[in-house]
Design an enzyme around this catalytic site. Structure first.
Site, short mmCIF file in Angstrom:
data_model
loop_
_atom_site.label_atom_id
_atom_site.label_comp_id
_atom_site.label_asym_id
_atom_site.label_seq_id
_atom_site.Cartn_x
_atom_site.Cartn_y
_atom_site.Cartn_z
N ARG A 106 37.10 35.88 55.73
CA ARG A 106 36.14 35.60 54.83
C ARG A 106 34.78 36.22 55.81
O ARG A 106 34.49 34.70 56.33
CB ARG A 106 36.16 35.25 53.28
CG ARG A 106 34.45 35.31 53.28
CD ARG A 106 34.10 35.46 51.81
NE ARG A 106 34.54 36.47 50.53
CZ ARG A 106 34.96 36.25 49.64
NH1 ARG A 106 33.70 35.60 48.68
NH2 ARG A 106 35.31 37.15 48.34
N HIS A 133 34.62 45.09 52.15
CA HIS A 133 35.48 44.11 51.38
C HIS A 133 36.71 45.23 50.33
O HIS A 133 36.52 45.40 49.23
CB HIS A 133 35.04 43.96 50.24
CG HIS A 133 35.39 42.35 49.13
ND1 HIS A 133 36.57 42.35 49.81
CD2 HIS A 133 35.34 42.18 48.39
CE1 HIS A 133 36.83 41.08 48.81
NE2 HIS A 133 35.80 40.99 47.94
N GLN A 136 39.41 43.76 47.45
CA GLN A 136 38.44 44.63 46.22
C GLN A 136 38.66 46.06 45.95
O GLN A 136 38.82 45.85 44.98
CB GLN A 136 37.00 43.90 46.27
CG GLN A 136 36.71 44.33 45.12
CD GLN A 136 36.46 43.41 43.92
OE1 GLN A 136 36.00 42.30 44.19
NE2 GLN A 136 36.73 43.92 42.80
N ASP A 223 26.60 45.75 42.14
CA ASP A 223 27.56 45.10 42.10
C ASP A 223 26.13 43.63 42.63
O ASP A 223 25.04 44.42 42.00
CB ASP A 223 28.40 44.88 44.03
CG ASP A 223 28.40 43.56 44.77
OD1 ASP A 223 28.44 42.66 43.95
OD2 ASP A 223 28.07 43.94 46.23
N CYS A 262 32.44 43.61 41.04
CA CYS A 262 33.79 42.82 41.24
C CYS A 262 33.82 41.51 41.43
O CYS A 262 34.44 40.44 41.95
CB CYS A 262 33.19 42.99 42.80
SG CYS A 262 31.57 42.47 43.85
N ARG A 290 43.54 41.84 41.60
CA ARG A 290 42.98 41.30 43.23
C ARG A 290 44.76 40.33 43.25
O ARG A 290 45.29 40.88 44.28
CB ARG A 290 41.95 40.06 43.46
CG ARG A 290 40.44 40.99 42.89
CD ARG A 290 39.91 41.68 43.68
NE ARG A 290 40.27 41.03 45.84
CZ ARG A 290 39.25 40.15 46.04
NH1 ARG A 290 37.90 39.94 44.90
NH2 ARG A 290 39.49 40.12 47.04
#
Ligand code: CP
Ligand code: NVA
Length: 304
Positions: A106, A133, A136, A223, A262, A290
């Protein structure tokens, strides 16, 4: 089954068939786990996780996922690594490749991931960059598939920031032939290359009108307005109140529309508690997924 790509940095690296196979396998892994039929598909394999930025879901789901697959995961924050003292990403990649079977990172700058992948001989997974991402989106489309029983032809409305999650969502819609309508304030539109590439496979509409976008949507997504990599903490003001997903706005979507986020969410910011805690919200299934999708991804990427 294994993916053709060595790494997963963006969803543009996989085919529609691979995307669909990943989701199908994730659904099987979820069912097996619930029936106590967990199979150690990655016995004795290791995952090294590198975090430049905070995480709850990504860290825990990858670590527990590796454990459930019979492997082991270690977690490194970059300030504990020699990277923080100037060791290059090239040398870090070459060293880690001698110990571990896969790296998940990340990072702030997507280009760092590209370099990590270039110099690593083991698969590299994007656990969130400033641009994308992908992990996700695997969980999001698994969730949509579970709830709607199909993907192709559905309308997905994205309301808010055209950010990293939105960019990957665009590829997800292209891979599954879902229509995507995006409403952002001027200047906050998604990555133009992702839009251009994806328009070859599905309709992508971009406007500044949340009501137009949410009309007849099957899936509504938002988001945070301020991502971890955003330095301008005042940017939220440019989104409120127009781009907030609240009960009034949700009324314009289909009656049976589902709401995704998310997480982490800023309640009272991009979404109200009435929506995220309401009957249309599927955010906890989304968070759970996830785990299952990343187990599928690790199984499809790590050579066995
Ligand atoms: N959605 C997501 O990636 O959550 P974390 O930042 O907690 O990992
Ligand atoms: N867009 C958010 C996603 C967090 C999971 C961020 O980058 O901070």
């Amino acid at each position: 089954m294994k993916l053709k790509t060595k790494n997963l940095l963006t969803l543009s690296e996989i085919s529609s068939k691979e995307f669909s196979d990943l989701i199908k396998f994730s659904i099987k892994l979820k069912r097996d786990l619930k029936n106590n039929k967990n199979t150690p598909l990655l016995k004795n394999k290791t995952l090294t996780m590198i975090f430049q930025k905070p995480s709850t879901r990504t860290r825990v789901s990858f670590e527990i996922g590796m454990f459930q697959l019979g492997g082991y995961a270690i977690n490194l924050s970059t300030n504990e690594m020699q990277l923080s003292r100037g060791e290059t990403i090239e040398d870090t990649a070459k060293t880690l490749s001698r110990y571990t079977d896969c790296i998940m990172a990340r990072v702030y700058d997507h280009e760092l991931l590209v370099k990590l992948a270039e110099f690593s001989s083991v698969p590299v997974i994007n656990g969130l960059s400033d641009s994308f991402h992908p992990c996700q989106i695997l969980a999001d489309f698994m969730t949509i598939k579970e709830k709607k029983k199909k993907l192709r032809g559905l309308k997905l409305a994205w309301i808010g920031d055209g950010n990293n999650v939105c960019n990957s969502m665009i590829y997800g819609c292209a891979l599954s032939e879902m229509k995507m309508s995006i409403a952002t304030p001027k200047g906050f539109e998604p990555n133009s290359q992702a839009v251009k590439e994806s328009r070859k496979f599905t309709g992508i509409e971009i406007t500044t009108d949340p009501i137009k976008v949410i009309k007849d949507a099957d899936v509504v997504v938002t988001d945070t307005f301020t991502s971890i990599h955003n330095l301008d903490k005042k940017r939220t003001k440019k989104f409120l109140p127009k781009f907030q997903v609240n009960s009034k706005l949700m009324k314009h979507a289909k009656k049976d529309a589902i709401f995704l986020h998310c997480l982490p969410a800023k309640r009272g910011g991009e979404v109200t508690s009435s929506v995220i805690d309401g009957p249309q919200s599927v955010v906890w299934d989304e968070a759970e997924n996830r785990l299952h999708t990343q187990k599928a991804l690790l199984t499809f990427l790590i050579p066995t």
